[in-house]
Enzyme design. Structure first.
Site, PDB file in Angstrom:
ATOM      1  CG  ASP A 166       1.218   0.050   9.693  1.00  0.00           C
ATOM      2  OD1 ASP A 166       0.932   0.856  10.595  1.00  0.00           O
ATOM      3  OD2 ASP A 166       1.447   0.396   8.520  1.00  0.00           O
ATOM      4  CD  GLN A 195       1.015   8.443   7.539  1.00  0.00           C
ATOM      5  OE1 GLN A 195       0.562   9.277   8.316  1.00  0.00           O
ATOM      6  NE2 GLN A 195       0.370   7.334   7.242  1.00  0.00           N
ATOM      7  CE  LYS A 206      -2.749   0.717   3.675  1.00  0.00           C
ATOM      8  NZ  LYS A 206      -2.898   1.938   4.467  1.00  0.00           N
ATOM      9  CB  SER A 207       3.829   2.317   1.979  1.00  0.00           C
ATOM     10  OG  SER A 207       3.289   2.245   3.257  1.00  0.00           O
ATOM     11  N   GLY A 251      -4.285   8.174   5.934  1.00  0.00           N
ATOM     12  CA  GLY A 251      -3.393   9.188   6.501  1.00  0.00           C
ATOM     13  C   GLY A 251      -2.218   9.429   5.566  1.00  0.00           C
TER      14      GLY A 251
HETATM   15  C1  S3P Z   1       2.910   4.796   6.348  1.00  0.00           C
HETATM   16  C2  S3P Z   1       3.604   5.125   7.476  1.00  0.00           C
HETATM   17  C3  S3P Z   1       3.220   4.693   8.833  1.00  0.00           C
HETATM   18  C4  S3P Z   1       2.212   3.563   8.792  1.00  0.00           C
HETATM   19  C5  S3P Z   1       1.137   3.784   7.778  1.00  0.00           C
HETATM   20  C6  S3P Z   1       1.733   3.927   6.389  1.00  0.00           C
HETATM   21  C7  S3P Z   1       3.402   5.306   5.049  1.00  0.00           C
HETATM   22  O1  S3P Z   1       2.632   5.797   9.504  1.00  0.00           O
HETATM   23  O2  S3P Z   1       1.651   3.362  10.069  1.00  0.00           O
HETATM   24  O3  S3P Z   1       0.222   2.698   7.782  1.00  0.00           O
HETATM   25  O4  S3P Z   1       3.002   4.774   4.006  1.00  0.00           O
HETATM   26  O5  S3P Z   1       4.196   6.248   5.071  1.00  0.00           O
HETATM   27  P1  S3P Z   1       3.537   6.886  10.253  1.00  0.00           P
HETATM   28  O6  S3P Z   1       4.412   7.473   9.243  1.00  0.00           O
HETATM   29  O7  S3P Z   1       2.601   7.894  10.806  1.00  0.00           O
HETATM   30  O8  S3P Z   1       4.250   6.122  11.314  1.00  0.00           O
END
Ligand code: S3P
Length: 441
Positions: free
Chosen positions: A321, A171, A24-25, A97
């Site tokens: 996660d 993020q 997903k990321s 997010g």
């Molecule tokens: C993600 C970063 C993580 C993770 C989220 C996906 C990303 O969050 O928990 O599911 O794709 O950059 P954080 O960056 O807030 O830790």
């Protein structure tokens, strides 16, 4: 179709080779970067989950066209800040997010004001972590209490900053990197280590980005206002989705599984390190370089005995996660497992640390919580009977996955609500369980 599932039986032993859903990321990042490249990028094996589809809808709203043919997405970019934005644009990031935070970074120079909204869960999440650095760079952002809806209007007066990112949030780091693409000069981020897919993808695209590592801090320098060419990319499998099947296999009787082509980026495989410290014996085979990332096949089999773990907080970010499912393994391990500094879990799609404690108590496990630390007294003989109704754990895909794996490995009769939540990250989850022989209604 009802929005709940029923599981009444444990899964029988299995021996299977599976493919897992795409990461997903990386899917979200590949779309956002293709929207900033010069020319037509081709992305294969994109995760078709709601978070990713919302990313595609987002670039479309920002004036970037794409087509899909034979499983390949073609995205026509016009370079950095090449969006074609109309007045009164609203972006709905849904549950994601990552999308909401990363796209803010790309909009620092927007021609017209853009409003970002999200679903109920995302609207409760704090955006101060990205608003703060973007404002220091000169971005114009309006929001009440650092929550969505957020309005961003462009500025021509961006300045490069040196920013200490000390949450360990990819993020936040990625949001600053993407805004740095639009900023003259060199932006520097001193970042606590977190997933580095944005950096690896930019390096793969030969964008001028430099990373120096000192202990657990990465000093990232990004030279702004450069362009990069369109690219071809195939998204690897998602370790965060594989995690549920790894624990399913370990906790099932006489079972084995091979999970093919999973991304094994160091910043993501905390779950493997943790489970192996607990006696998991998970092996990575056929390790290959892959578009700047690394992939492997994951070999896992049932383990009769797991040991407890005193989990080093240095592993927190690389398993961020996966803790829910790691807690389930700890619930079946011999001895008391300890996890520290997990405050970030309460800032996810739901308050996962609070919910994990409730969940473990629900299945009869002794848990102690002190601030953001928890200790779990494992019970290797744990078996469940009676009825379990999961209706209070709303709108978090990973709580849904955890409930299914618990039902299939420990027993009991389960009614698990919120089947729809799986659409955000792993729409194929229930199908894979069925291929393994799980009986789900
Ligand atoms: C993600 C970063 C993580 C993770 C989220 C996906 C990303 O969050 O928990 O599911 O794709 O950059 P954080 O960056 O807030 O830790």
């Amino acid at each position: 179709m009802p929005n709940h599932i029923i599981i009444k039986n444990k899964i029988k032993s299995f021996d299977k080779k599976i493919g897992i859903s795409p990461d997903k990321s990386i899917s979200i990042r590949s779309i956002l970067l293709a929207s900033q490249a010069v020319g037509v990028s081709k992305i294969s094996n994109l995760l078709e989950s709601e978070d990713v589809l919302n990313t595609l809808k987002t670039i479309k709203k920002l004036g970037i066209n794409f087509t899909k043919k034979g499983g390949v997405y073609k995205i026509q970019g016009f370079g950095v800040n090449g969006f074609n934005i109309s007045k009164n644009t609203t972006i709905n990031a849904g549950n994601s997010g990552t999308l909401a935070r990363l796209v803010l970074g790309l909009l620092v120079k927007t021609k017209f004001k853009v409003k970002i909204i999200g679903d109920k869960s995302l609207s409760k999440r704090d955006f101060s972590r990205v608003i703060k650095p973007l404002k220091i760079m000169g971005a114009h952002i309006k929001s009440k209490d650092n929550l969505l809806p957020i309005e961003i209007s462009g500025t021509r007066f961006l300045r490069p900053i040196e920013y200490n990112e000390n949450i360990g949030s990819a993020q936040v780091k990625s949001c600053i990197i993407l805004s740095a693409l639009n900023t003259p000069g060199i932006t520097i981020i001193n970042s606590k280590v977190s997933r580095n897919h944005t950096e690896l993808l930019l390096k793969f695209l030969k964008y001028p980005i430099k990373i120096q590592k000192k202990k657990n801090i990465e000093r990232i320098s990004i030279q702004g206002l450069n362009q990069f060419k369109a690219f071809d990319y195939t998204v690897p499998g998602d370790i965060s989705s594989a995690a549920f099947f790894i624990v399913l296999t370990i906790l099932s009787e006489n079972s084995r599984m091979v999970i093919k082509n999973v991304n094994i980026n160091k910043s993501r495989i905390g779950i493997i390190t943790i489970l192996n410290k607990m006696g998991g014996k998970i092996k990575l085979k056929k390790i290959k370089n892959y578009n700047g990332e690394k992939i492997a096949d994951i070999y896992v089999k049932s383990r009769k005995i797991l040991k407890s773990i005193n989990c080093p907080p240095s592993l927190n970010s690389s398993a961020i996660d996966e803790f829910l499912i790691i807690f389930l393994a700890a619930a079946k391990a011999e001895g008391i497992s300890k996890f520290k500094d997990l405050g970030e879990l309460n800032k996810k799609e739901s308050k996962r640390l609070d919910l994990a404690v409730q969940f473990l108590k629900l299945i009869g496990i002794k848990v102690k919580r002190f601030k953001n630390n928890i200790s779990i007294t494992g019970n290797p003989k744990l078996k469940l009977s009676g009825n379990f109704v999961m209706k209070d754990f709303l709108k978090d895909h990973r709580i849904f996955f955890l409930s299914c794996i618990t039902a299939l490995t420990l027993g009991g009769k389960w009614k698990i609500n919120d089947r729809d939540s799986i659409k955000s990250s792993f729409p194929n989850f229930l199908n894979i369980l069925k291929i393994l022989g799980a009986k789900i209604n």
